[in-house]
Design a protein around this motif. Structure first.
Motif, short mmCIF file in Angstrom:
data_model
loop_
_atom_site.label_atom_id
_atom_site.label_comp_id
_atom_site.label_asym_id
_atom_site.label_seq_id
_atom_site.Cartn_x
_atom_site.Cartn_y
_atom_site.Cartn_z
N ARG A 299 11.21 5.19 13.69
CA ARG A 299 11.13 5.84 15.01
C ARG A 299 11.35 4.83 16.13
O ARG A 299 12.05 5.11 17.10
N LEU B 233 -10.14 6.05 9.89
CA LEU B 233 -9.51 6.47 8.63
C LEU B 233 -9.25 5.28 7.71
O LEU B 233 -8.68 5.42 6.63
N GLY B 234 -9.62 4.09 8.19
CA GLY B 234 -9.36 2.88 7.40
C GLY B 234 -7.93 2.40 7.57
O GLY B 234 -7.40 1.69 6.72
N ILE B 235 -7.28 2.84 8.66
CA ILE B 235 -5.90 2.42 8.92
C ILE B 235 -5.92 1.46 10.11
O ILE B 235 -6.10 1.90 11.25
N PRO B 236 -5.75 0.16 9.87
CA PRO B 236 -5.84 -0.78 10.99
C PRO B 236 -4.67 -0.62 11.97
O PRO B 236 -3.52 -0.45 11.54
N GLN C 247 0.79 -1.23 0.00
CA GLN C 247 0.00 0.00 0.00
C GLN C 247 0.83 1.28 0.00
O GLN C 247 0.27 2.36 0.08
N GLY C 248 2.11 1.17 -0.04
CA GLY C 248 2.91 2.40 -0.07
C GLY C 248 3.89 2.46 1.08
O GLY C 248 5.03 2.85 0.89
N ARG D 274 -14.92 2.39 5.48
CA ARG D 274 -14.30 3.48 6.25
C ARG D 274 -13.54 4.45 5.34
O ARG D 274 -13.37 5.61 5.67
N ARG E 219 4.97 4.22 3.41
CA ARG E 219 5.77 5.33 3.93
C ARG E 219 5.49 5.66 5.40
O ARG E 219 6.42 5.70 6.20
N PRO E 220 4.24 5.88 5.77
CA PRO E 220 3.99 6.19 7.20
C PRO E 220 4.33 5.01 8.12
O PRO E 220 4.80 5.22 9.23
N ASN F 258 -13.21 -1.97 5.98
CA ASN F 258 -12.11 -1.05 5.68
C ASN F 258 -12.43 -0.20 4.46
O ASN F 258 -12.16 0.99 4.42
N CYS G 267 -9.72 6.73 16.02
CA CYS G 267 -9.58 7.70 14.92
C CYS G 267 -8.83 7.06 13.76
O CYS G 267 -9.20 7.23 12.60
N LEU G 268 -7.76 6.33 14.09
CA LEU G 268 -6.98 5.66 13.04
C LEU G 268 -7.85 4.65 12.30
O LEU G 268 -7.86 4.60 11.07
N GLU G 269 -8.59 3.85 13.09
CA GLU G 269 -9.44 2.83 12.48
C GLU G 269 -10.50 3.49 11.59
O GLU G 269 -10.85 2.98 10.54
N THR H 114 -1.65 -2.94 11.51
CA THR H 114 -0.67 -2.65 10.46
C THR H 114 0.13 -1.39 10.76
O THR H 114 1.33 -1.34 10.51
N TYR H 115 -0.54 -0.37 11.29
CA TYR H 115 0.14 0.91 11.46
C TYR H 115 0.86 1.03 12.81
O TYR H 115 1.90 1.65 12.91
N ARG I 59 6.16 -1.69 15.33
CA ARG I 59 6.75 -1.75 16.67
C ARG I 59 7.39 -3.12 16.91
O ARG I 59 8.48 -3.22 17.46
N TYR J 216 -2.33 5.09 2.00
CA TYR J 216 -2.87 4.37 0.84
C TYR J 216 -2.18 4.76 -0.47
O TYR J 216 -2.61 4.34 -1.54
N ALA J 217 -1.12 5.56 -0.35
CA ALA J 217 -0.35 6.02 -1.52
C ALA J 217 -1.30 6.44 -2.64
O ALA J 217 -1.18 5.99 -3.78
#
Lengths: 258, 219
Positions: A47, A135-138, A36-37, B76, A39-40, B73, A131-133, A141-142, A147, B105-106
């Motif tokens: 970090r 945004l569709g960011i599990p 998915q990319g 969302r 980067r974040p 997902n 809030c993360l969830e 994964t994030y 970690r 999501y690039a």
């Protein structure tokens, strides 16, 4: 009494199963992130490596030098002068096999384990994970996967630093205090320091890293609703990490003894 | 017009008792609840983060209670939420928070993400630093960033959770203008303002007002 013991064993097995699932689940999540990319997610990983690895470097170095010094002093005081080869061998047996992975992991638990558990608890209580969830960011994964791999890589690298510093630091003390020549010390070290020995030590350190991160993430994410639960989560994460570290270390030692 | 959100006799937690309402697709609606916790619970129910005890929920044609993780997902990603506190991640800087969904999501190349991010911040009138941590921002600043982030993902449904309370008159007007303009921007976009403070949405040019106060258990 037997029933209670059986319950405890069942609970421990369930707990270990959960941790295993969390650690194994990080691998497919890693692939998802790359697809998915990433980067974040990679930034969270970096970090974690920075906070767990780079910032702990000094304390690891000092501890390793002191451990090397203590071990050498003890060997010389027991075996007496002329035990240069033995000195090198013993430092490998004690430091590389046992102390380096274990002490590095303990330092990481004390420094980063508490931080991970407290940070995730705080995020959970303040609704940031929701809030993360949303945004569709599990979170798996994030937050968890980077970690887990960040701590594991940091523990691996710190263990290598620890081993090098303890062996060289030990030599420094031996050469200054008892005029032990490098050739004899190195002969002792390299006669027992095999690839297998190193591989076991590093495998142990990776496993320790994975387990520490999984326990601390799990404790952080399972926190209650009150802010007063944050220190409790951090304390429990440390205690459970230490318990499992000793358990795994014991299991490793027993396995290679048999 | 299709339904964007449908709550059918939803009972959840101790906060909601038999709540029923429908928000048609493409409209700008305001739902007035009994208390703020209800808003948060409704958002969680709509996004499948909480399950109702009974009743049915449909959001953009999807049932969040029965949807698979993948479908949830995907749902969302079609819905954006602007939380009352901004919904920002405390250890990420403003800019990182803003572009997080786009980068995760690039969706666009890095240059375009930067351009879109700057444009969204300008649009909401954000004037503080990009490298600030959310904790250093005012409530208005946090909401501006949360709003800009929601706008960036170009959602089909946008939910505003109590974003007009606690602001000065000018700040409220500026946010209301941005909300109304963003709603008009895409035909078919549905906007829902959830609030426990009826006064805060009185001046908002909403098409539908839904009163959910009576359905609450503790009234």
């Amino acid at each position: 009494m037997l029933a209670s013991l059986a319950d405890r064993v069942t609970a421990l097995i369930d707990y270990l199963y959960d941790l295993g699932e969390m650690i194994l689940g990080a691998f497919p999540n890693c692939l998802t992130a790359i697809r998915q990319g990433a980067r974040p997610v990679f930034s969270v990983y970096l970090r974690q490596v920075y906070f767990t690895g780079l910032e702990a470097f000094k304390i690891i170095l000092v501890t390793a030098l002191l451990i090397g010094t203590v071990v050498i002093t003890q060997i010389v005081s027991i075996a007496g002068a002329g035990s240069e080869t033995l000195t090198g061998k013993v430092i490998v047996w004690i430091v590389v096999r046992e102390l380096a992975p274990l002490l590095t992991a303990i330092i990481v638990v004390a420094r980063s384990g508490t931080a991970i558990a407290a940070e995730l608890s705080q995020m959970k209580i303040s609704g940031e994970i929701d809030c993360l969830e949303s945004l569709g960011i599990p979170a798996a994964t994030y937050l968890i996967m980077p970690r887990i791999f960040g701590v594991a890589s940091a523990v691996l690298v710190l263990t290598i630093y620890f081993e090098v510093a303890a062996v060289l630091g030990g030599f420094l003390v031996a050469s200054l205090g008892w005029l032990v020549p490098w050739e004899q010390y190195a002969q002792g070290v390299f006669s027992v320091l095999t690839i297998f020995e190193l591989a076991v030590s590093l495998a142990k350190s990776i496993l320790f890293g994975l387990v520490i991160a999984a326990i601390c993430c799990r404790k952080g994410l399972n926190v209650g609703k009150s802010v007063t639960n944050i220190p409790q989560a951090a304390t429990k994460a440390v205690m459970q990490s230490l318990f499992l570290l000793f358990l795994i270390d014991g299991a490793f030692s027993l396995f290679f003894l048999l | 017009m299709e339904q964007a959100i449908n709550f059918d006799k939803v009972v959840a937690d101790e906060l909601l008792e038999e709540v029923s309402f429908t928000v048609p697709g493409g409209c700008l609606a305001a739902a007035v609840t009994a208390r703020q916790e209800e808003n948060a619970l409704q958002v969680r129910l709509m996004l499948g983060m909480a399950k109702p005890v009974s009743g049915g929920i449909t959001v953009l044609g999807e049932d969040p209670c029965t949807a698979s993780a993948k479908a949830l997902n995907a749902l969302r990603r079609r819905v954006a939420v602007v939380y009352s506190g901004g919904g920002l991640i405390s250890n990420l800087k403003v800019w990182e928070n803003l572009v997080l969904p786009l980068e995760y999501y690039a969706l666009y190349p890095p240059g375009e993400i930067e351009e879109r991010g700057m444009r969204a911040l300008q649009r909401v009138g954000y004037a503080a630093g990009l490298m600030e941590l959310p904790g250093h921002l005012s409530l208005h600043g946090r909401r501006q960033v949360g709003l800009a982030r929601a706008m960036l993902v170009d959602p089909q449904l946008i939910i505003y959770d109590e974003i007009l309370t606690g602001l000065s008159g000018d700040e409220r007007s500026s946010i209301m203008e941005t909300v109304a303009a963003f709603h008009r921007e895409m035909p078919g976009r549905t906007s829902l303002l959830l609030t426990a403070n009826e006064e805060s949405v009185r001046e908002m040019p909403v098409e539908i007002r839904i009163a959910l106060k009576r359905s609450s258990m503790h009234d």
